[in-house]
Scaffold this motif. Sequence first.
Motif, PDB file in Angstrom:
ATOM      1  N   GLY A 147    -132.091 -42.931-134.871  1.00 26.41           N
ATOM      2  CA  GLY A 147    -130.821 -42.323-134.482  1.00 26.41           C
ATOM      3  C   GLY A 147    -129.782 -43.363-134.121  1.00 26.41           C
ATOM      4  N   LEU A 148    -130.193 -44.375-133.363  1.00 25.12           N
ATOM      5  CA  LEU A 148    -129.266 -45.452-132.996  1.00 25.12           C
ATOM      6  C   LEU A 148    -128.814 -46.223-134.227  1.00 25.12           C
ATOM      7  N   ALA A 149    -129.736 -46.436-135.178  1.00 24.54           N
ATOM      8  CA  ALA A 149    -129.393 -47.171-136.401  1.00 24.54           C
ATOM      9  C   ALA A 149    -128.353 -46.433-137.230  1.00 24.54           C
ATOM     10  N   MET A 150    -128.316 -45.108-137.115  1.00 25.69           N
ATOM     11  CA  MET A 150    -127.330 -44.323-137.862  1.00 25.69           C
ATOM     12  C   MET A 150    -126.007 -44.188-137.127  1.00 25.69           C
ATOM     13  N   GLY A 151    -125.924 -44.770-135.931  1.00 28.49           N
ATOM     14  CA  GLY A 151    -124.659 -44.747-135.208  1.00 28.49           C
ATOM     15  C   GLY A 151    -124.562 -43.692-134.126  1.00 28.49           C
ATOM     16  N   MET A 152    -125.643 -42.989-133.861  1.00 21.77           N
ATOM     17  CA  MET A 152    -125.617 -42.026-132.761  1.00 21.77           C
ATOM     18  C   MET A 152    -125.754 -42.755-131.426  1.00 21.77           C
ATOM     19  N   SER A 153    -125.172 -42.195-130.375  1.00 20.57           N
ATOM     20  CA  SER A 153    -125.313 -42.769-129.039  1.00 20.57           C
ATOM     21  C   SER A 153    -126.675 -42.392-128.462  1.00 20.57           C
ATOM     22  N   ARG A 154    -127.085 -43.073-127.407  1.00 17.69           N
ATOM     23  CA  ARG A 154    -128.361 -42.743-126.763  1.00 17.69           C
ATOM     24  C   ARG A 154    -128.358 -41.298-126.262  1.00 17.69           C
ATOM     25  N   GLU A 155    -127.214 -40.865-125.768  1.00 25.16           N
ATOM     26  CA  GLU A 155    -127.107 -39.504-125.274  1.00 25.16           C
ATOM     27  C   GLU A 155    -127.276 -38.490-126.412  1.00 25.16           C
ATOM     28  N   GLN A 156    -126.665 -38.781-127.562  1.00 24.98           N
ATOM     29  CA  GLN A 156    -126.795 -37.892-128.704  1.00 24.98           C
ATOM     30  C   GLN A 156    -128.237 -37.817-129.197  1.00 24.98           C
ATOM     31  N   VAL A 157    -128.896 -38.974-129.245  1.00 27.65           N
ATOM     32  CA  VAL A 157    -130.293 -38.986-129.678  1.00 27.65           C
ATOM     33  C   VAL A 157    -131.146 -38.167-128.720  1.00 27.65           C
ATOM     34  N   LYS A 158    -130.896 -38.337-127.427  1.00 22.48           N
ATOM     35  CA  LYS A 158    -131.661 -37.602-126.419  1.00 22.48           C
ATOM     36  C   LYS A 158    -131.439 -36.099-126.565  1.00 22.48           C
ATOM     37  N   GLU A 159    -130.201 -35.701-126.799  1.00 20.51           N
ATOM     38  CA  GLU A 159    -129.877 -34.279-126.942  1.00 20.51           C
ATOM     39  C   GLU A 159    -130.533 -33.665-128.175  1.00 20.51           C
TER      40      GLU A 159
END
Length: 282
Positions: A147-159
């Motif tokens: 998720g982080l590699a695709m540009g999502m934030s940590r919060e977005q990945v967690k959600e």
Amino acid sequence: MADTDTIPTSNILSTTSTIPTTSTTSTIPTVVADGVDIVYRVNGTGAGRGSATAALNRILRRKKTEQAAGVRKVHAVRNVSFTAYRGEAIGLIGTNGSGKSTLLKAVAGLLPVENGRIFTDGQPSLLGVNAALMNDLTGERNVHLGGLAMGMSREQVKERYQDIVDFSGINEKGDFITLPMRTYSSGMAARLRFSIAAAKDHDVLLIDEALATGDRTFQKRSEARIRELRKHAGTVFLVSHNNKSIRDTCDRVLWLERGELRMDGATDDVLKEYEKFTGGKK
């Protein structure tokens, strides 16, 4: 050598497709391929390899050096032009070796073009590349890193973490998400890659045979997710040998054969001609 660029705003509408837009698409181009040639060079054997003369010629005259060294050129894509629009789902079909995956990689910026240009509006994402997984890490850890590699934030990945796991079906037969990726079958790994990639709304999403992975239930979830991505103004390219998946997912098809664009049109029209060519449905 030509390369991949963003679409210049000054002439964004000067390159047009032969495909009329429908009510589900806009007139905003997302990908423009203009006379694209892609050539692979395969090293072979030949006279002059490793000599001082060959080394000098390599600097001064590339073509002569390639001939002397036995380099063989494979013309994978030949003079391909098309325009993709925001909101479209486009299938890429063709027999084996027709250049489908090669063209997809070039649109993603992973392969250089020999001639012509590819313009993109936004960042193309090739499924399985932006969500690269590491075998020694758990599925859970890979979800976060992908998720982080695709540009999502940590919060977005967690959600979105639980939705990703549920979508993939990894835990349907046990707590596999907490196990290292090396314990997964190739199908499980592919489903998790797709689930990670599909968790983000992409400007241009490129999918190579993703729907051939997993059972029919997962394929239906994948097809539904692609339709959702289209609603969020993205463009989807799908390479598949499964004509039913193309029919269920795409409203437009590009048919490549021997590297050339043989037909570009509405899904049913192109598949009808393609199935005549191949001698039956798939």
